[in-house]
Design a protein around this motif. Structure first.
Motif, PDB file in Angstrom:
ATOM      1  N   THR A  76      15.835  28.742  12.179  1.00  0.00           N
ATOM      2  CA  THR A  76      14.878  28.204  13.292  1.00  0.00           C
ATOM      3  C   THR A  76      16.053  28.541  14.492  1.00  0.00           C
ATOM      4  O   THR A  76      17.307  28.031  14.275  1.00  0.00           O
ATOM      5  N   THR A 120      17.868  24.716  16.645  1.00  0.00           N
ATOM      6  CA  THR A 120      18.713  23.598  15.617  1.00  0.00           C
ATOM      7  C   THR A 120      19.850  24.314  15.091  1.00  0.00           C
ATOM      8  O   THR A 120      19.875  25.518  14.971  1.00  0.00           O
ATOM      9  N   SER A 161      18.001  22.673   9.360  1.00  0.00           N
ATOM     10  CA  SER A 161      16.453  22.386   9.208  1.00  0.00           C
ATOM     11  C   SER A 161      15.614  23.509   8.491  1.00  0.00           C
ATOM     12  O   SER A 161      16.120  24.604   8.782  1.00  0.00           O
ATOM     13  N   VAL A 209      13.621  17.083   7.838  1.00  0.00           N
ATOM     14  CA  VAL A 209      13.556  18.305   8.780  1.00  0.00           C
ATOM     15  C   VAL A 209      15.217  18.628   9.190  1.00  0.00           C
ATOM     16  O   VAL A 209      15.564  19.206  10.026  1.00  0.00           O
ATOM     17  N   HIS A 217      22.631  25.664  12.463  1.00  0.00           N
ATOM     18  CA  HIS A 217      22.476  26.198  10.947  1.00  0.00           C
ATOM     19  C   HIS A 217      23.733  26.728  10.618  1.00  0.00           C
ATOM     20  O   HIS A 217      24.629  27.143  11.246  1.00  0.00           O
ATOM     21  N   VAL A 227      13.084  26.639   7.642  1.00  0.00           N
ATOM     22  CA  VAL A 227      12.454  27.367   8.291  1.00  0.00           C
ATOM     23  C   VAL A 227      10.726  26.934   8.330  1.00  0.00           C
ATOM     24  O   VAL A 227      10.571  26.149   7.327  1.00  0.00           O
ATOM     25  N   ALA A 228      10.128  27.474   9.201  1.00  0.00           N
ATOM     26  CA  ALA A 228       8.646  27.003   9.227  1.00  0.00           C
ATOM     27  C   ALA A 228       7.961  27.470   8.056  1.00  0.00           C
ATOM     28  O   ALA A 228       7.143  26.540   7.628  1.00  0.00           O
ATOM     29  N   LEU A 272       8.638  24.604   5.538  1.00  0.00           N
ATOM     30  CA  LEU A 272       8.190  23.441   5.825  1.00  0.00           C
ATOM     31  C   LEU A 272       6.465  23.344   5.539  1.00  0.00           C
ATOM     32  O   LEU A 272       5.944  22.493   5.229  1.00  0.00           O
ATOM     33  N   ASP A 328      12.060  17.376  17.108  1.00  0.00           N
ATOM     34  CA  ASP A 328      13.144  17.602  16.001  1.00  0.00           C
ATOM     35  C   ASP A 328      13.486  19.187  15.990  1.00  0.00           C
ATOM     36  O   ASP A 328      14.200  19.579  15.239  1.00  0.00           O
ATOM     37  N   LYS A 329      12.839  19.905  17.097  1.00  0.00           N
ATOM     38  CA  LYS A 329      13.173  21.268  17.504  1.00  0.00           C
ATOM     39  C   LYS A 329      12.627  22.200  16.194  1.00  0.00           C
ATOM     40  O   LYS A 329      13.225  23.378  15.958  1.00  0.00           O
ATOM     41  N   THR A 330      11.715  21.562  15.231  1.00  0.00           N
ATOM     42  CA  THR A 330      11.296  22.506  14.190  1.00  0.00           C
ATOM     43  C   THR A 330       9.620  22.770  14.617  1.00  0.00           C
ATOM     44  O   THR A 330       9.284  22.278  15.439  1.00  0.00           O
TER      45      THR A 330
END
Length: 625
Positions: free
Chosen positions: A419, A422, A583, A287, A424, A585-586, A589, A257-259
């Motif tokens: 991120t 993905t 998505s 995500v 944005h 950002v880290a 999450l 999912d590129k996250t």
């Protein structure tokens, strides 16, 4: 215009809702209620097991009956997170033992060089400083763990094999009175590293698969010994079993999912179990929405892919770019979809770290019509630019009148992190206030957040507009351009951070300052049509989905098409995609699933030890109603 607007596609421990508390324990963890006449006080104790290199999804899919026997009475996740950028054992152990992340403990390498553990010591030392009578024992399979992360323990031993470690823990638990017992197991990671071709893939590396099931058997022996204690009925054991990090693994395209949740090195599992807990599964969080289409991809120096509005108005013969001058009185809004790829020049500061390259704007040096990113101090004229900065982005306004030289030279409003790989939405809204000031609001995926002004920071963005000093002037003789642009700000000349690699889509320019609520509502929509409340204020709309050719068509009223050009092959190219949009950002999450630094805070709360603000812990406590 055709109407083709797309329709975007915790539970509680005891009841229904999972709650992750970050502030409740900033000062005091509520103490347990006193026992009634019919209750027997049980001494709080913790068994804390760390399994190095056990990827969460691999453990989930493995034959691990002892681990899974804990889940009916546990908070647990197969998608918890290790550090997303540094995959050393030492860094992740330090997170799990200190309760702070690498930015504080500064454990970045396996040799612990330059660490800041004196300021951010182990949780064992925190406990001992508060409750010196609590007995703590640590058993490890790694000498580095024992040497650097067992300060404050009463017993600290290391072993050559996991089997020997298990045997010692079984015998220790049979009789010892320790209230906190830690075991660090290393064989799973060693098995993953033993196969350089197949790594941490249990389908291809049989040794890795076997190591996971062997660890489960060893855990079973430890749990059996724990429950066989003569004093077990008078004890209240919290059992935490977690991996410190994952490992190398070829993630399948359908699973990527590129996250950060698809980063195999960051994927861990976490089980926090007690007989009084109801089952509380923490799933993989949302995500982003699926986004499918074709985009235009631009590279910077040396390929120099760019697009410029070069045409003339057929009636007035005025350059169409001049209609995107907004002077010093007009409000306007710029919105664009972007997907940034890994920095092609030098990713040493992070794969998606960029330093200043512009990708959209209208500015040139004073006296020139050639597009260029320049501050006023170096001959920069009026105008505006959108640039990448580190893992964030900036709206830059130059020129006009100002009360200070710094304002006259240019000012920036920095948006939030987003991120890579993905899609944005980045939106800048310039608003002319009734008091004569000019303000800009910057939105990342519809979230207003300024991270370099108004007291805002990356961790705590300011949700207010930034007011420019003086009176910016957004008229520029430059053409409107997109993609690569030269300039002093690392835009060319071989700068290590100047190259860009971005895909762009859905550029919209409105000659109005769109209100906050409307920006938030429509930011992640994948296109625009007449149902948008400010549709009639569009002065330019480039979907950028042609898929071929050398022109980006403007679907707005001006037909101000971008003409594409490049210095070398692949400076620009059409790219079909199936990705996610908006998505998190880290850092966002990591608030939705357990992370390594949460676990020491969990232990503190179990012992009813006050969490002191001076400790600056990064973890939060996962609790239930």
């Amino acid at each position: 215009m055709k109407n083709f607007k797309a329709k975007l596609l915790g539970v509680s421990l005891f009841v229904l809702t999972l709650t992750a508390c970050n502030h409740d324990f900033d000062k005091v963890v509520p103490v347990s209620p006193p026992p009634t006449a019919n209750q027997v006080f049980k001494a709080p104790k913790v068994l804390y097991i760390i399994a190095d290199g056990a990827r969460g999804v691999n453990v989930r899919d493995a034959d691990v009956p002892n681990l899974k026997s804990l889940t009916p009475n546990a908070i647990y996740s197969w998608n918890s997170l290790a550090d997303a950028t540094v995959s050393t054992d030492a860094t992740n152990w330090a997170d799990m033992i200190t309760g702070v992340k690498k930015e504080k403990h500064n454990v970045l390498t396996e040799d612990f060089a330059g660490n800041n553990l004196a300021t951010y010591p182990t949780i064992f030392q925190r406990i001992k400083a508060t409750r010196p009578t609590i007995r703590i024992a640590a058993f490890s399979a790694s000498a580095a763990f024992k040497a650097n992360l067992t300060g404050g323990t009463d017993v600290s031993e290391t072993f050559a094999t996991d089997a020997a470690l298990k045997d010692r823990m079984v015998s220790f638990l049979a009789t010892d009175t320790a209230s906190l017992v830690i075991g660090e197991f290393a064989a799973i990671e060693a098995a993953g590293k033993s196969d350089v071709n197949n790594g941490f893939d249990p389908q291809l590396n049989a040794a890795y698969k076997t190591a996971i099931t062997t660890f489960d058997s060893q855990l079973g022996a430890i749990l059996t010994a724990l429950k066989a204690r003569a004093t077990y009925a008078k004890e209240n054991w919290l059992i935490i079993v977690a991996s410190n990090k994952g490992g190398t693994y070829a993630v399948k395209a359908v699973e990527d999912d590129k996250t950060v949740l698809s980063n195999p090195n960051a994927n861990t599992f976490t089980i926090i179990s007690n007989p009084s807990f109801n089952q509380t599964f923490i799933p993989k969080p949302f995500v982003g929405n699926t986004y499918v289409g074709t985009s235009i991809r631009f590279l910077g120096d040396t390929e120099k892919g760019t697009g410029q509005v070069l045409g003339l108005d057929p009636q007035t013969k005025v350059n169409l770019s001049s209609y995107f001058n907004f002077g010093d009185t007009s409000g306007f809004t710029i919105s664009v979809k972007i997907k940034k790829h890994k920095n092609p020049a030098n990713p040493s500061r992070g794969d998606y770290y960029y330093q200043w390259p512009g990708f959209l704007g209208k500015q040139s040096q004073t006296g020139s019509t050639t597009p260029q990113v320049n501050w006023g101090s170096n001959g920069g004229g009026n105008g505006w630019n959108l640039c990448l900065w580190q893992n964030k982005w900036r709206f830059m306004g130059m020129g006009g009148t100002a009360t200070t030289q710094a304002s006259n030279n240019g000012q920036e409003a920095q948006g939030m992190e987003f991120t890579g790989d993905t899609w944005h939405d980045l939106t800048a809204v310039v608003e002319r206030k009734a008091d004569g000031t000019t303000a800009v609001r910057v939105y990342t995926d519809g979230v207003l957040g300024v991270t370099n002004q108004n007291g805002g920071s990356t961790a705590n963005p300011s949700a207010t507009a930034f007011v420019f000093g003086g009176k910016p002037n957004f008229d520029s003789p430059s053409v409107l351009r997109i993609g690569y642009v030269p300039g002093e700000i690392d835009g060319s000349g071989g700068s290590t951070f100047g190259k860009i690699d971005v895909e762009l889509k859905e550029l919209k320019i409105f000659k109005v300052a769109i209100p906050d609520g409307i920006v938030k509502q429509y930011a992640c929509d994948q296109t625009i049509d007449s149902s948008h409340p400010f549709f009639n204020y569009l002065v330019g709309y480039w979907p950028m989905g042609e898929g071929s050719g050398t022109v980006l068509r403007d679907k707005g009223p001006l037909a101000a098409d971008f003409t594409l050009a490049q210095a070398q092959t692949n400076g620009y190219r059409w790219t079909p995609f199936t990705d996610l949009i908006c998505s998190p950002v880290a850092s966002d999450l990591s608030l939705k699933v357990p992370k390594n630094s949460d676990l020491p805070t969990q232990i503190l709360s179990w012992f009813n030890i006050s969490r002191q603000s001076s400790w600056a812990l990064d973890g939060k406590v996962w609790i239930t109603n």
